[in-house]
Design an enzyme around this catalytic site. Structure first.
Site, PDB file in Angstrom:
ATOM      1  CG  MET A 167      -4.584  -4.446   1.609  1.00 46.58           C
ATOM      2  SD  MET A 167      -4.243  -5.879   2.624  1.00 46.58           S
ATOM      3  CE  MET A 167      -5.233  -5.535   4.054  1.00 46.58           C
TER       4      MET A 167
ATOM      5  CG  HIS B  81      -8.905   3.427   1.672  1.00 46.65           C
ATOM      6  ND1 HIS B  81      -9.962   2.675   2.102  1.00 46.65           N
ATOM      7  CD2 HIS B  81      -7.791   2.754   2.024  1.00 46.65           C
ATOM      8  CE1 HIS B  81      -9.521   1.582   2.681  1.00 46.65           C
ATOM      9  NE2 HIS B  81      -8.209   1.598   2.661  1.00 46.65           N
TER      10      HIS B  81
ATOM     11  NE  ARG C 115      -9.266  -6.824   9.617  1.00 39.62           N
ATOM     12  CZ  ARG C 115      -8.092  -6.450   9.120  1.00 39.62           C
ATOM     13  NH1 ARG C 115      -7.747  -5.190   9.152  1.00 39.62           N
ATOM     14  NH2 ARG C 115      -7.270  -7.338   8.600  1.00 39.62           N
TER      15      ARG C 115
HETATM   16  O1  PAF Z   1      -2.795  -0.520   5.084  1.00 47.81           O
HETATM   17  C1  PAF Z   1      -3.083  -1.359   4.199  1.00 47.81           C
HETATM   18  O2  PAF Z   1      -4.177  -1.373   3.632  1.00 47.81           O
HETATM   19  C2  PAF Z   1      -2.057  -2.401   3.820  1.00 47.81           C
HETATM   20  O3  PAF Z   1      -1.310  -2.811   4.917  1.00 47.81           O
HETATM   21  C3  PAF Z   1      -1.132  -1.946   2.682  1.00 47.81           C
HETATM   22  C4  PAF Z   1      -0.266  -0.776   3.088  1.00 47.81           C
HETATM   23  C5  PAF Z   1      -1.960  -1.579   1.455  1.00 47.81           C
HETATM   24  C6  PAF Z   1      -0.199  -3.105   2.281  1.00 47.81           C
HETATM   25  O4  PAF Z   1      -0.916  -4.209   1.836  1.00 47.81           O
END
Ligand code: PAF
Length: 281
Positions: free
Chosen positions: A30, A37, A187
């Site tokens: 997201m 990430h 967050r």
């Molecule tokens: O973990 C996340 O960032 C979200 O839940 C995902 C898997 C991208 C789905 O919107």
């Protein structure tokens, strides 16, 4: 690195890889990317010929409109980080592209969706399943990468992939932490300086809990975790659960050599943080 916003453009880019059956790796996000990430991107690049990263703040998985409104967004910075990490394709659709019609599908995950996040964030996992299943259909990846910080989400997504015929293979990657132990999360940027300085207590408590399985019962340890975190004026536990790693059923007793997972959700109001750690009695 190519950045595309439409399904048509993405499909065109992936056409030859699909035709030649090259392993396509997919990292759904997201945005508001951090090293957690990027560790997924790294794992993906090791295993796959092409790394696709999606950036889409999915409205259907937010049960709190303020949380959706305040969710950090910075596509330019995200793309800079992904370029430096060696991602091949960024798919950044808008809401109309992802949901030309409202998605009314209802998924079922049994017990997996009834506990912890599922209990406190009604409809959250249905929204996750809506967007992830749609992304899987669009990208058709061989492997998809998810962070274990969202431990329950990994279980849900594995179940979703099984319901979709066993594809893609879900790869779970370990929690990535700041130097002071705080689990990396988009967050975290929403915390005040004071909250940020208190938040590492969450991870520190989980680490201490690992050493207490010999001296405490499951319930005793659960309560100790709640009391220890709640003793901090900036933090408030929403839940602390000790669950089987596969079924997410609450664990009643320790069994030597059988790992379980201690999962917590903690408010540094209004920000909600989650974390988890493996317990190995
Ligand atoms: O973990 C996340 O960032 C979200 O839940 C995902 C898997 C991208 C789905 O919107």
């Amino acid at each position: 690195m190519l950045i595309v916003h439409t399904i048509t453009d993405l499909r065109q880019l992936l056409q030859s890889a699909h035709r030649q059956e090259e392993p396509i790796g997919f990292v759904p996000t997201m945005g508001a990317l951090h090293f957690g990430h990027l560790s997924l991107v790294r794992a993906c690049k090791k295993q796959c010929a092409i790394t696709v990263v999606s950036i889409f703040v999915n409205p259907t998985q937010f049960n709190d409109p303020d949380d959706l409104r305040n969710y950090p967004r910075d596509l330019k910075q995200d793309c800079d980080l992904l370029l430096a990490s060696g991602a091949d394709i960024v798919f950044a659709p808008n809401e109309k592209e992802m949901y030309p019609q409202p998605d009314t599908r209802r998924f079922s995950f049994g017990h997996l969706e009834k506990v912890m996040e599922g209990k406190y964030r009604p409809a959250h996992f249905n929204g996750v399943a809506q967007v992830v299943s749609r992304l899987f259909e669009i990208v058709q990846p061989t492997y998809a990468y998810f962070g274990e910080k969202d431990f329950q989400q990994v279980a849900i997504v594995r179940s979703l992939a099984a319901q979709m015929g066993g594809y893609p293979t879900i790869i779970a990657c370990p929690v990535v932490r700041e130097a002071d132990g705080l689990a990396m999360s988009s967050r975290n940027t929403l915390l005040t300086d004071v909250q940020r300085s208190h938040a590492p207590l969450i991870a520190a408590t989980l680490v201490q809990a690992q050493a207490k399985t010999k001296e405490m019962t499951v319930d005793g340890l659960r309560q100790w975790v709640i009391d220890t975190i709640n003793a901090d004026a900036e933090l408030e536990v929403e839940y602390a659960e000790i669950v089987d790693e596969q079924t997410l059923q609450a664990v009643g007793h320790w069994f030597e050599g059988v790992p379980s997972r201690l999962c917590v959700a903690v408010y540094a109001r209004p920000v909600r943080l989650i974390d988890n750690i493996r317990l190995q009695p």
